[in-house]
Design a protein around this motif. Structure first.
Motif, PDB file in Angstrom:
ATOM      1  N   LEU A   1       0.085  -0.625   8.995  1.00 42.69           N
ATOM      2  CA  LEU A   1      -0.933  -1.279   8.174  1.00 42.69           C
ATOM      3  C   LEU A   1      -1.968  -0.075   7.521  1.00 42.69           C
ATOM      4  O   LEU A   1      -2.439   0.597   8.384  1.00 42.69           O
ATOM      5  N   TYR A   2      -1.980  -0.022   6.399  1.00 49.75           N
ATOM      6  CA  TYR A   2      -2.945   1.170   5.524  1.00 49.75           C
ATOM      7  C   TYR A   2      -4.216   0.221   5.601  1.00 49.75           C
ATOM      8  O   TYR A   2      -4.367  -0.765   4.804  1.00 49.75           O
TER       9      TYR A   2
ATOM     10  N   CYS B   1     -13.433  -3.214   5.946  1.00 46.51           N
ATOM     11  CA  CYS B   1     -12.826  -3.818   4.967  1.00 46.51           C
ATOM     12  C   CYS B   1     -12.514  -5.077   5.506  1.00 46.51           C
ATOM     13  O   CYS B   1     -11.638  -5.540   6.332  1.00 46.51           O
ATOM     14  N   PRO B   2     -13.185  -6.314   4.789  1.00 40.64           N
ATOM     15  CA  PRO B   2     -13.007  -7.723   5.449  1.00 40.64           C
ATOM     16  C   PRO B   2     -11.731  -8.198   5.135  1.00 40.64           C
ATOM     17  O   PRO B   2     -11.014  -8.863   6.022  1.00 40.64           O
ATOM     18  N   PHE B   3     -10.929  -7.625   3.996  1.00 36.90           N
ATOM     19  CA  PHE B   3      -9.557  -8.007   3.515  1.00 36.90           C
ATOM     20  C   PHE B   3      -8.389  -7.506   4.746  1.00 36.90           C
ATOM     21  O   PHE B   3      -7.558  -7.999   5.025  1.00 36.90           O
ATOM     22  N   CYS B   4      -8.896  -6.287   5.262  1.00 35.07           N
ATOM     23  CA  CYS B   4      -8.163  -5.510   6.204  1.00 35.07           C
ATOM     24  C   CYS B   4      -8.508  -6.288   7.521  1.00 35.07           C
ATOM     25  O   CYS B   4      -7.338  -6.727   7.944  1.00 35.07           O
TER      26      CYS B   4
ATOM     27  N   PRO C   1      -5.593  -4.094   1.864  1.00 33.58           N
ATOM     28  CA  PRO C   1      -4.526  -3.398   2.816  1.00 33.58           C
ATOM     29  C   PRO C   1      -3.285  -3.265   2.246  1.00 33.58           C
ATOM     30  O   PRO C   1      -3.028  -4.032   1.113  1.00 33.58           O
ATOM     31  N   VAL C   2      -2.332  -2.672   2.818  1.00 40.23           N
ATOM     32  CA  VAL C   2      -0.929  -2.545   2.464  1.00 40.23           C
ATOM     33  C   VAL C   2      -0.143  -2.400   3.751  1.00 40.23           C
ATOM     34  O   VAL C   2      -0.757  -1.932   4.755  1.00 40.23           O
ATOM     35  N   ILE C   3       0.782  -3.352   3.744  1.00 37.61           N
ATOM     36  CA  ILE C   3       1.558  -3.271   5.174  1.00 37.61           C
ATOM     37  C   ILE C   3       2.968  -3.149   4.615  1.00 37.61           C
ATOM     38  O   ILE C   3       3.369  -3.225   3.675  1.00 37.61           O
TER      39      ILE C   3
ATOM     40  N   MET D   1       3.892  -4.255   0.779  1.00 34.99           N
ATOM     41  CA  MET D   1       3.296  -5.262  -0.120  1.00 34.99           C
ATOM     42  C   MET D   1       1.613  -5.012   0.167  1.00 34.99           C
ATOM     43  O   MET D   1       1.217  -4.456   1.340  1.00 34.99           O
ATOM     44  N   SER D   2       0.992  -5.449  -0.727  1.00 30.96           N
ATOM     45  CA  SER D   2      -0.490  -5.222  -0.833  1.00 30.96           C
ATOM     46  C   SER D   2      -1.214  -6.911  -1.010  1.00 30.96           C
ATOM     47  O   SER D   2      -0.476  -7.766  -0.772  1.00 30.96           O
ATOM     48  N   GLN D   3      -2.450  -6.985  -0.869  1.00 30.25           N
ATOM     49  CA  GLN D   3      -3.208  -8.233  -1.086  1.00 30.25           C
ATOM     50  C   GLN D   3      -2.931  -8.990   0.389  1.00 30.25           C
ATOM     51  O   GLN D   3      -2.024  -9.422   0.606  1.00 30.25           O
TER      52      GLN D   3
END
Length: 91
Positions: free
Chosen positions: A5-6, A11-14, A53-55, A64-66
């Motif tokens: 996980l990047y 970051c609330p999305f992360c 984030p990017v996983i 993927m992102s988002q």
């Protein structure tokens, strides 16, 4: 580790993705990225863009992102379809 996980600190999305990974018991490595978009070269190399984030899931060949898309992927791939939260009660 097959899941990476990047993410960005605070970051609330992360954190949304982290919470889902933890809930599902998925082991993962965190890669902390720079706050400035222009310095997120490692994310760009992996995903073609600088948003987090990017996983990256090597086992399933997914990058993927988002956060919402990642959440759905995690739920579909690692979630327990028999858990009460997943049972369809609309008959």
């Amino acid at each position: 580790m097959s899941v990476t996980l990047y993410r960005l600190e605070a970051c609330p999305f992360c954190e949304f993705v982290v919470d889902k990974l933890d809930e599902l018991g998925v082991e993962y490595d965190s890669v902390w990225v720079e706050g400035a978009h222009s310095k997120r070269n490692e994310v760009k190399e992996v995903s073609g863009q600088r948003q987090v984030p990017v996983i990256v899931d090597d086992e399933y060949g997914v990058t993927m992102s988002q956060s919402a898309r990642i959440y759905e992927f995690l739920e579909t791939t690692y979630g327990d379809a028999d858990s009460p939260a997943e049972v369809d009660t609309d008959f």
